[in-house]
Design a protein around this motif. Structure first.
Motif, PDB file in Angstrom:
ATOM      1  N   HIS A  45      10.788   0.392   0.172  1.00 54.99           N
ATOM      2  CA  HIS A  45       9.940   2.075  -0.752  1.00 54.99           C
ATOM      3  C   HIS A  45      11.243   2.324  -1.510  1.00 54.99           C
ATOM      4  O   HIS A  45      12.487   2.826  -1.664  1.00 54.99           O
ATOM      5  N   CYS A  97       3.538   1.599  -3.785  1.00 57.14           N
ATOM      6  CA  CYS A  97       3.022  -0.034  -3.150  1.00 57.14           C
ATOM      7  C   CYS A  97       2.962   0.447  -1.780  1.00 57.14           C
ATOM      8  O   CYS A  97       3.242   1.357  -1.647  1.00 57.14           O
ATOM      9  N   ARG A 143       2.527  -0.905   1.492  1.00 55.61           N
ATOM     10  CA  ARG A 143       3.699  -2.052   2.392  1.00 55.61           C
ATOM     11  C   ARG A 143       3.874  -2.415   4.197  1.00 55.61           C
ATOM     12  O   ARG A 143       3.092  -1.012   4.638  1.00 55.61           O
ATOM     13  N   TRP A 192       3.601  -3.771   7.873  1.00 52.36           N
ATOM     14  CA  TRP A 192       5.248  -4.493   8.716  1.00 52.36           C
ATOM     15  C   TRP A 192       4.199  -4.736  10.032  1.00 52.36           C
ATOM     16  O   TRP A 192       3.327  -3.844  10.265  1.00 52.36           O
ATOM     17  N   PRO A 215       9.044  -7.630   7.116  1.00 47.99           N
ATOM     18  CA  PRO A 215       8.072  -7.308   6.327  1.00 47.99           C
ATOM     19  C   PRO A 215       6.626  -7.773   6.072  1.00 47.99           C
ATOM     20  O   PRO A 215       7.213  -9.856   6.132  1.00 47.99           O
ATOM     21  N   GLN A 236       3.674  -7.928   4.021  1.00 44.59           N
ATOM     22  CA  GLN A 236       3.159  -8.289   2.323  1.00 44.59           C
ATOM     23  C   GLN A 236       3.249  -6.554   1.896  1.00 44.59           C
ATOM     24  O   GLN A 236       3.466  -5.486   2.145  1.00 44.59           O
ATOM     25  N   SER A 237       2.526  -6.802   0.295  1.00 43.75           N
ATOM     26  CA  SER A 237       2.904  -5.109  -0.003  1.00 43.75           C
ATOM     27  C   SER A 237       1.589  -5.484  -1.822  1.00 43.75           C
ATOM     28  O   SER A 237       1.681  -6.783  -2.263  1.00 43.75           O
ATOM     29  N   THR A 238       1.748  -4.126  -1.938  1.00 45.02           N
ATOM     30  CA  THR A 238       0.326  -4.686  -3.343  1.00 45.02           C
ATOM     31  C   THR A 238       1.131  -3.307  -3.889  1.00 45.02           C
ATOM     32  O   THR A 238       1.038  -2.241  -3.582  1.00 45.02           O
ATOM     33  N   ASP A 239       0.991  -3.289  -5.112  1.00 46.98           N
ATOM     34  CA  ASP A 239       1.370  -2.848  -5.974  1.00 46.98           C
ATOM     35  C   ASP A 239      -0.063  -1.156  -6.648  1.00 46.98           C
ATOM     36  O   ASP A 239      -1.162  -2.714  -7.188  1.00 46.98           O
TER      37      ASP A 239
END
Length: 486
Positions: free
Chosen positions: A347, A374, A376, A378, A385, A387-390
């Motif tokens: 982050h 974002c 995130r 875990w 990690p 996946q992540s998204t804005d």
């Protein structure tokens, strides 16, 4: 008919039907009408027509853009009927063999791909091979309906009810002096259906059953103010963190203070219960774990953050504690160790929003502040990690649904919105707006259907976000005695 006119007409027809190569070779020479055999009808060749593409264009152009937008957002019955009708036409005209209506919520109508037709639409020859009547596209001679068996299955296929999330809160409460501070946690919902809210120096309890409001405590006598509130799992005790660093334990039913815990040298902005143990995070960068049944001296000090601790959450199995800080770090602690077992530094802003998944063991989600924005995910079992998204704006709070694999996030700068996500696809189910300030506070009702959000605009808004699913299948296990009672 005049013979000269008939000769010119046949000459013109023969000239149009000749291929370009023959026209070039002929050099425009006239052909005798008696030397070419031709009929008196012109039959167009449709072998090269792609009827699936034609259907696609027809569906694209049959509705206006506004109607398409409403169809995608609401998933109305009209939209479902349109898709069912298009699938029925494909079955009867193209032999597509569609047996169920596609899901309107997970598939865009413009991208639905049906099975390609392997037969021509118009046939001028009769097939002598007979197909048994129980096949999918053959109509029984005893049937009163001209539709095929596949189309009958299509019409009888169950339709998933439309998921509709109201974009208007079903209740709005005034919350004067609700602070607009990102690092505080001033709203929590108990298992007894009581909502605790920290307003200035006071903590108020609001009953969701009777709508009655009572004042639990007033810290203005000591010159202090409320910085965090948190219910225990049974909903009988509420912990109150103060600006001076105290943690007070109050009996909600009796309205009396049981104890006041010291140990922090700055405000306590994050609290989390784990059975009879209470974890508190402070601006002094220390996390204290204390058992409310033992003397205050029996405490564990967890030191790993370099700035204020603003987020604390225990895992559903009560084994791991996740903490987020203003140092942009997300730490995972073991229940028996004084050092963090995992540390995540992806982050780019403060980590306040933390939530453990109740559906998947070891799944943790965190959200970053304004410079990060974002979500995130875990896997704390492997430390990797996922996946992540804005999200497009500051993430202030996170909560999972108790009944479905969905989560809700509240946001601040600059859109002040509430988003509902599906996991693991991370598709947005709904976007709710209404707060004029950052949506800093979030709590889920005990039944898991509603949420309450609070913001610096000094309002609390209640939303029906999650659906409470019930198991409709009857258990056939021999261990279930209730199924064997007659």
């Amino acid at each position: 008919m005049d013979q000269e006119y008939e000769r010119r007409l046949l000459k013109q027809i023969n000239h149009q039907n000749l291929p370009e190569g023959q026209l070039a070779k002929s050099g425009g020479a006239t052909c005798s009408p008696l030397s070419v055999k031709s009929g008196d009808r012109f039959i167009p060749i449709r072998a090269g027509s792609n009827w699936c593409i034609n259907f696609h264009y027809a569906n694209e152009n049959c509705q206006s853009p506004n109607h398409n937008h409403r169809w995608k957002d609401a998933g109305s019955d009209t939209g479902k009927d349109t898709v069912a009708y298009a699938a029925l036409l494909r079955n009867e005209l193209l032999g597509a063999g569609i047996e169920s209506v596609p899901n309107l919520h997970t598939e865009d109508r413009r991208h639905i791909v049906f099975s390609q037709d392997t037969h021509s639409l118009f046939r001028y020859t009769v097939h002598t091979k007979r197909v048994p009547f129980d096949s999918g596209n053959e109509v029984s001679p005893y049937s009163l309906s001209p539709l095929s068996n596949k189309s009958h299955k299509l019409l009888r296929s169950p339709r998933k009810p439309a998921r509709k999330i109201s974009k208007i809160p079903f209740k709005v409460l005034d919350a004067p002096e609700l602070q607009d501070d990102f690092y505080l946690n001033l709203v929590d919902w108990s298992a007894g259906n009581l909502l605790s809210v920290g307003l200035g120096a006071c903590v108020y309890l609001w009953s969701a059953c009777t709508s009655q409001v009572t004042r639990l405590c007033d810290l203005s006598v000591d010159g202090d103010s409320v910085t965090s509130v948190c219910w225990n799992e049974r909903g009988s005790l509420v912990a109150v963190g103060t600006h001076k660093g105290y943690v007070q334990i109050w009996d909600a039913a009796g309205g009396r203070k049981l104890t006041s815990l010291e140990g922090h040298s700055a405000r306590v902005g994050a609290l989390a219960w784990n059975g009879e143990q209470l974890s508190s995070g402070s601006r002094d960068r220390v996390i204290l774990q204390r058992d409310v049944r033992t003397p205050p001296s029996a405490e564990r000090r967890l030191q790993g953050h370099r700035q204020e601790v603003c987020g604390l959450k225990w895992s559903p199995d009560h084994q791991h504690l996740a903490s987020g800080g203003n140092d942009n770090k997300l730490l995972v602690w073991n229940s028996s160790s004084l050092l963090p077992m995992q540390q995540y530094s992806d982050h780019l802003a403060a980590v306040k929003a933390i939530a453990w998944s109740p559906h998947q063991h070891g799944l943790l989600v965190s959200g970053g502040g304004t410079a990060d924005r974002c979500l995130r995910f875990w896997n704390t079992l492997t430390g990797q990690p996922l996946q992540s998204t804005d999200t497009g704006s500051q993430v202030c709070n996170l909560a999972w649904s108790k009944h479905a694999n969905e989560l809700v996030s509240t946001h601040g700068y600059s859109q002040n919105q509430i988003l509902v996500w599906k996991y693991p696809s991370l598709n947005q189910v709904a976007k709710l707006t209404g707060h004029s300030y950052r949506v800093l506070y979030l709590a889920v009702s005990p039944d898991g259907e509603a949420i309450v959000t609070g913001a610096g605009d000094e309002t609390l808004r209640f939303w029906n976000v999650f659906s409470k699913t019930r198991c409709t299948k009857e258990s056939k296990s021999v261990l279930n005695l209730f199924t064997r009672i007659r």
